[in-house]
Design a protein around this motif. Structure first.
Motif, PDB file in Angstrom:
ATOM      1  N   ALA A   1      52.592  38.881  29.294  1.00 50.25           N
ATOM      2  CA  ALA A   1      51.660  38.395  30.317  1.00 50.25           C
ATOM      3  C   ALA A   1      50.314  39.103  30.232  1.00 50.25           C
ATOM      4  N   ARG A   2      50.262  40.212  29.519  1.00 46.08           N
ATOM      5  CA  ARG A   2      49.021  40.983  29.439  1.00 46.08           C
ATOM      6  C   ARG A   2      47.900  40.213  28.762  1.00 46.08           C
ATOM      7  N   TRP A   3      48.266  39.299  27.860  1.00 38.31           N
ATOM      8  CA  TRP A   3      47.237  38.573  27.120  1.00 38.31           C
ATOM      9  C   TRP A   3      46.459  37.616  28.029  1.00 38.31           C
ATOM     10  N   ASP A   4      47.174  36.918  28.908  1.00 39.89           N
ATOM     11  CA  ASP A   4      46.492  36.015  29.844  1.00 39.89           C
ATOM     12  C   ASP A   4      45.614  36.793  30.820  1.00 39.89           C
ATOM     13  N   ALA A   5      46.104  37.937  31.266  1.00 39.14           N
ATOM     14  CA  ALA A   5      45.324  38.760  32.191  1.00 39.14           C
ATOM     15  C   ALA A   5      44.070  39.301  31.512  1.00 39.14           C
ATOM     16  N   ALA A   6      44.215  39.705  30.250  1.00 40.33           N
ATOM     17  CA  ALA A   6      43.066  40.226  29.515  1.00 40.33           C
ATOM     18  C   ALA A   6      42.014  39.144  29.301  1.00 40.33           C
ATOM     19  N   LEU A   7      42.466  37.925  29.051  1.00 41.31           N
ATOM     20  CA  LEU A   7      41.537  36.808  28.890  1.00 41.31           C
ATOM     21  C   LEU A   7      40.786  36.550  30.191  1.00 41.31           C
ATOM     22  N   PHE A   8      41.506  36.580  31.295  1.00 40.11           N
ATOM     23  CA  PHE A   8      40.866  36.379  32.599  1.00 40.11           C
ATOM     24  C   PHE A   8      39.810  37.453  32.836  1.00 40.11           C
ATOM     25  N   GLU A   9      40.145  38.708  32.526  1.00 37.69           N
ATOM     26  CA  GLU A   9      39.190  39.796  32.704  1.00 37.69           C
ATOM     27  C   GLU A   9      37.927  39.549  31.878  1.00 37.69           C
ATOM     28  N   ALA A  10      38.112  39.082  30.643  1.00 35.33           N
ATOM     29  CA  ALA A  10      36.973  38.842  29.758  1.00 35.33           C
ATOM     30  C   ALA A  10      36.082  37.717  30.268  1.00 35.33           C
ATOM     31  N   MET A  11      36.665  36.806  31.035  1.00 37.90           N
ATOM     32  CA  MET A  11      35.919  35.650  31.504  1.00 37.90           C
ATOM     33  C   MET A  11      35.272  35.859  32.878  1.00 37.90           C
ATOM     34  N   THR A  12      35.396  37.074  33.417  1.00 35.53           N
ATOM     35  CA  THR A  12      34.846  37.331  34.756  1.00 35.53           C
ATOM     36  C   THR A  12      33.466  37.974  34.723  1.00 35.53           C
TER      37      THR A  12
END
Length: 319
Positions: free
Chosen positions: A81-92
């Protein structure tokens, strides 16, 4: 048979117990909390009624995400699940600017990490690659930037992830960069019949300073900039300043009414295709207002005249 059945049951129970223990140890609960916060930010249960309320909700959501993400990484550093969270962080990034929340100095997981991850979802990897390409475009276009390297990166993304839903952004940026490179080598060629019937040929305007203004009546920033454009036109038109409008509107009557109401005397190109406007598409325009300035030789010398138009035109007129 009964003994074998009990043995199998015992093994199954043991496996389930170990699996459950591993999941708990891998921070499933913490990652579930991260996911719930992300969903809350993306799709709030109650829609904000004002801009201030929206900013407050974003600030609260991103702050909660940062804390939950850090806790989940600690509890389950290998959870997929860390990959989706990291993507969200990058898009903020832009959201953080609006909400006044600083981004981490160095992300725990980079976009390249996501793209290379064996256990990341294909969609997540595709989106991470897209974001990485688009984020690096700004640096590539800056003075001293490596456009060749960026072009290779963009083309690799299109090859590796041909089904990405937002690939038109990369394709548009590639077109824009190529068009910008071409603009530096020769005078702008632009000819059309304006919405009011006037024949426009930018090549015949050489000897004057010309603003090519990509805009639309529905574009808030365009309308906000309009008073500055009108002021510059009124003060500098007699000295050799011309404007050519490229409207991304779809309603001709609305455009004509707006132009008349605001006293916009310069010609407007209109084809009713909105973002698929033929001239805008030709030059890879992806955001408006896009304000290009041409010097007296017809060369595009600026693609970002917004905010300092009168000063820039005055300087070019003096050349």
């Amino acid at each position: 048979m009964k003994a074998r059945h009990l043995l199998c049951l015992g093994v199954t129970t043991f496996v389930l117990a170990v699996t459950s223990s591993m999941r708990a140890a891998d921070g499933d609960a913490e990652w579930q909390k991260v996911n719930e916060i992300v969903e809350g930010v993306k799709n709030p249960k109650e829609k904000p009624k004002t801009r201030e309320e929206a900013i407050g909700m974003l600030k609260k959501g991103i702050t909660e995400f940062d804390a939950a993400y850090a806790a989940a990484l600690k509890a389950g550093p290998s959870n997929a699940a860390r990959w989706d969270a990291a993507l969200f962080e990058a898009m903020t990034g832009r959201v953080r600017e609006v909400a006044g929340i600083p981004a981490p100095a160095k992300p725990a997981i980079s976009l390249d990490d996501i793209v290379k991850a064996a256990d990341a979802k294909a969609e997540t990897k595709s989106q991470a690659s897209l974001v990485s390409v688009m984020e690096s475009a700004e640096a590539a276009e800056a003075p001293g930037g490596d456009l060749a390297a960026w072009t290779a990166k963009a083309e690799k993304h299109l090859k590796d992830f041909p089904d990405e839903k937002m690939n038109q952004m990369v394709e548009g940026k590639l077109k824009s960069i190529k068009a910008s490179a071409d603009l530096k080598t020769k005078p702008l060629e632009l000819k059309f019949t304006a919405v009011d019937g006037r024949e426009v040929d930018v090549s015949k305007l050489q000897g004057k300073v010309v603003l090519v203004d990509f805009w639309a009546t529905w574009c808030g920033p365009c309308v906000a900039e309009l008073p500055n454009v009108i002021k510059a036109y009124k003060e500098l038109h007699a000295k050799g300043f011309e404007i050519v409008g490229i409207s991304l509107d779809q309603d001709k009557a609305e455009l004509e009414g707006f132009v008349k109401e605001k006293g916009m005397e310069w010609p407007q190109y209109f084809d009713g295709k909105g973002w698929q406007n033929e001239i805008a598409s030709k030059y890879g325009i992806q955001s408006i207002p896009a304000m290009w300035l041409l010097n007296k030789k017809g060369m595009v010398v600026s693609t970002d005249a917004r905010g300092h138009l009168e000063e820039a035109v005055t300087k070019l007129l003096a050349e």
